[in-house]
Scaffold this motif. Structure first.
Motif, PDB file in Angstrom:
ATOM      1  N   LEU A   1      18.493 -23.604 -20.822  1.00 35.18           N
ATOM      2  CA  LEU A   1      17.350 -24.473 -21.086  1.00 35.18           C
ATOM      3  C   LEU A   1      17.353 -25.753 -20.256  1.00 35.18           C
ATOM      4  O   LEU A   1      16.373 -26.488 -20.256  1.00 35.18           O
ATOM      5  CB  LEU A   1      17.273 -24.802 -22.582  1.00 35.18           C
ATOM      6  CG  LEU A   1      16.848 -23.617 -23.446  1.00 35.18           C
ATOM      7  CD1 LEU A   1      17.006 -23.940 -24.922  1.00 35.18           C
ATOM      8  CD2 LEU A   1      15.421 -23.198 -23.135  1.00 35.18           C
TER       9      LEU A   1
ATOM     10  N   PRO B   1      14.415 -24.986 -16.129  1.00 34.11           N
ATOM     11  CA  PRO B   1      13.141 -24.422 -16.592  1.00 34.11           C
ATOM     12  C   PRO B   1      12.792 -23.044 -16.029  1.00 34.11           C
ATOM     13  O   PRO B   1      12.274 -22.201 -16.756  1.00 34.11           O
ATOM     14  CB  PRO B   1      12.112 -25.470 -16.158  1.00 34.11           C
ATOM     15  CG  PRO B   1      12.888 -26.748 -16.106  1.00 34.11           C
ATOM     16  CD  PRO B   1      14.265 -26.359 -15.643  1.00 34.11           C
TER      17      PRO B   1
ATOM     18  N   SER C   1      14.955 -20.389 -17.776  1.00 39.62           N
ATOM     19  CA  SER C   1      14.756 -20.286 -19.225  1.00 39.62           C
ATOM     20  C   SER C   1      13.316 -19.949 -19.608  1.00 39.62           C
ATOM     21  O   SER C   1      12.970 -19.942 -20.783  1.00 39.62           O
ATOM     22  CB  SER C   1      15.167 -21.597 -19.901  1.00 39.62           C
ATOM     23  OG  SER C   1      14.324 -22.655 -19.481  1.00 39.62           O
ATOM     24  N   ARG C   2      12.480 -19.648 -18.626  1.00 39.77           N
ATOM     25  CA  ARG C   2      11.060 -19.410 -18.894  1.00 39.77           C
ATOM     26  C   ARG C   2      10.808 -18.362 -19.987  1.00 39.77           C
ATOM     27  O   ARG C   2       9.977 -18.580 -20.877  1.00 39.77           O
ATOM     28  CB  ARG C   2      10.346 -19.006 -17.599  1.00 39.77           C
ATOM     29  CG  ARG C   2       8.860 -18.941 -17.751  1.00 39.77           C
ATOM     30  CD  ARG C   2       8.269 -20.303 -17.464  1.00 39.77           C
ATOM     31  NE  ARG C   2       7.175 -20.528 -18.379  1.00 39.77           N
ATOM     32  CZ  ARG C   2       6.896 -21.693 -18.944  1.00 39.77           C
ATOM     33  NH1 ARG C   2       7.637 -22.722 -18.702  1.00 39.77           N
ATOM     34  NH2 ARG C   2       5.885 -21.833 -19.729  1.00 39.77           N
TER      35      ARG C   2
ATOM     36  N   SER D   1      11.532 -20.071 -23.258  1.00 39.84           N
ATOM     37  CA  SER D   1      10.546 -21.135 -23.481  1.00 39.84           C
ATOM     38  C   SER D   1       9.200 -20.559 -23.904  1.00 39.84           C
ATOM     39  O   SER D   1       8.535 -21.103 -24.789  1.00 39.84           O
ATOM     40  CB  SER D   1      10.379 -21.978 -22.214  1.00 39.84           C
ATOM     41  OG  SER D   1      11.570 -22.621 -21.896  1.00 39.84           O
ATOM     42  N   ASP D   2       8.807 -19.453 -23.289  1.00 43.02           N
ATOM     43  CA  ASP D   2       7.552 -18.795 -23.671  1.00 43.02           C
ATOM     44  C   ASP D   2       7.611 -18.312 -25.119  1.00 43.02           C
ATOM     45  O   ASP D   2       6.659 -18.494 -25.879  1.00 43.02           O
ATOM     46  CB  ASP D   2       7.250 -17.609 -22.749  1.00 43.02           C
ATOM     47  CG  ASP D   2       6.840 -18.038 -21.347  1.00 43.02           C
ATOM     48  OD1 ASP D   2       6.529 -19.234 -21.138  1.00 43.02           O
ATOM     49  OD2 ASP D   2       6.838 -17.168 -20.448  1.00 43.02           O
TER      50      ASP D   2
ATOM     51  N   ASP E   1       7.255 -21.222 -27.395  1.00 46.35           N
ATOM     52  CA  ASP E   1       5.859 -21.672 -27.440  1.00 46.35           C
ATOM     53  C   ASP E   1       5.007 -20.767 -28.327  1.00 46.35           C
ATOM     54  O   ASP E   1       4.210 -21.247 -29.138  1.00 46.35           O
ATOM     55  CB  ASP E   1       5.248 -21.711 -26.032  1.00 46.35           C
ATOM     56  CG  ASP E   1       5.774 -22.857 -25.195  1.00 46.35           C
ATOM     57  OD1 ASP E   1       6.367 -23.807 -25.750  1.00 46.35           O
ATOM     58  OD2 ASP E   1       5.597 -22.802 -23.953  1.00 46.35           O
TER      59      ASP E   1
ATOM     60  N   ASN F   1      11.230 -25.137 -32.158  1.00 46.92           N
ATOM     61  CA  ASN F   1      11.847 -26.253 -31.445  1.00 46.92           C
ATOM     62  C   ASN F   1      13.343 -26.018 -31.393  1.00 46.92           C
ATOM     63  O   ASN F   1      13.929 -25.578 -32.383  1.00 46.92           O
ATOM     64  CB  ASN F   1      11.591 -27.578 -32.184  1.00 46.92           C
ATOM     65  CG  ASN F   1      10.138 -27.952 -32.171  1.00 46.92           C
ATOM     66  OD1 ASN F   1       9.569 -28.147 -31.116  1.00 46.92           O
ATOM     67  ND2 ASN F   1       9.532 -28.035 -33.339  1.00 46.92           N
ATOM     68  N   ASN F   2      13.957 -26.343 -30.252  1.00 51.60           N
ATOM     69  CA  ASN F   2      15.409 -26.239 -30.149  1.00 51.60           C
ATOM     70  C   ASN F   2      16.013 -27.574 -30.545  1.00 51.60           C
ATOM     71  O   ASN F   2      15.702 -28.605 -29.956  1.00 51.60           O
ATOM     72  CB  ASN F   2      15.833 -25.869 -28.723  1.00 51.60           C
ATOM     73  CG  ASN F   2      17.318 -25.644 -28.622  1.00 51.60           C
ATOM     74  OD1 ASN F   2      17.987 -25.323 -29.607  1.00 51.60           O
ATOM     75  ND2 ASN F   2      17.859 -25.803 -27.436  1.00 51.60           N
TER      76      ASN F   2
END
Length: 177
Positions: free
Chosen positions: A116, A119, A122-123, A126-127, A130, A135-136
């Motif tokens: 993370l 970016p 980690s996409r 992250s997706d 989202d 939340n991390n």
């Protein structure tokens, strides 16, 4: 509640050797000495039960726990480096869809091997975060190697306001730091 990833144990290890006073018998997902494996501990005064709708393609243990009369879905998971990002995220999406349809409060703990701090790498995670509004809570590096620090271990939640704090503890048993 705490989880241990990459236990590297199989059925030849008796559960009795992993008992901790004040905790339920740990939930196990064994693999072998070459990698993987999970142990999840829940304090003995917290009601809990194993949920069996996890897929077989993702190494995970899903539990329902009750805290202050609120039901939580706690998912502990490990993504081995050999598992493709696409397979892992599609299987986790299935698990998260089930969890969000049944629970308001969700916690995902694990070694996901998505950095993370980078970016681009980690996409996929992250997706997923989202899509499900996770939340991390972990904000600092969890692993340090010759290539530098990375944040590959997560504590994702659907309800950040219910947590006072989170942080990383170096227990000295990692192959990195």
């Amino acid at each position: 509640v705490f989880g241990v990833a990459e236990t590297k144990i199989d059925e030849s290890f008796k559960t009795e050797q992993f008992l901790i006073p004040g905790y339920h018998t740990p939930f196990r997902k064994d693999r072998n000495a070459h990698g993987g494996g999970l142990l999840v501990y829940v304090r003995s005064d917290i009601p809990c039960r194993n949920i069996k709708w996890s897929t077989t393609k993702v190494e995970s243990i899903t539990l329902e726990i009750t805290l202050n009369k609120k039901k939580w879905c706690v998912i502990t998971t490990y993504k081995p480096p050999s598992t493709t990002d696409t397979l892992f995220t599609s299987e986790m999406e299935f698990i998260c869809e089930k969890a969000t349809s049944l629970y308001e409060n969700i916690l995902i703990l694990g070694d996901l091997n998505f950095d993370l701090l980078k970016p681009v790498k980690s996409r996929p995670l992250s997706d997923l975060m989202d899509i499900f509004s996770f939340n991390n809570m972990i904000k600092e590096p969890t692993y340090v190697s010759n290539f530098g620090p990375s944040l590959i271990d997560v504590a994702l939640t659907s309800n950040r306001d219910l947590f006072l704090k989170s942080h990383v503890i170096d227990i000295g048993s990692s192959d990195g730091h």
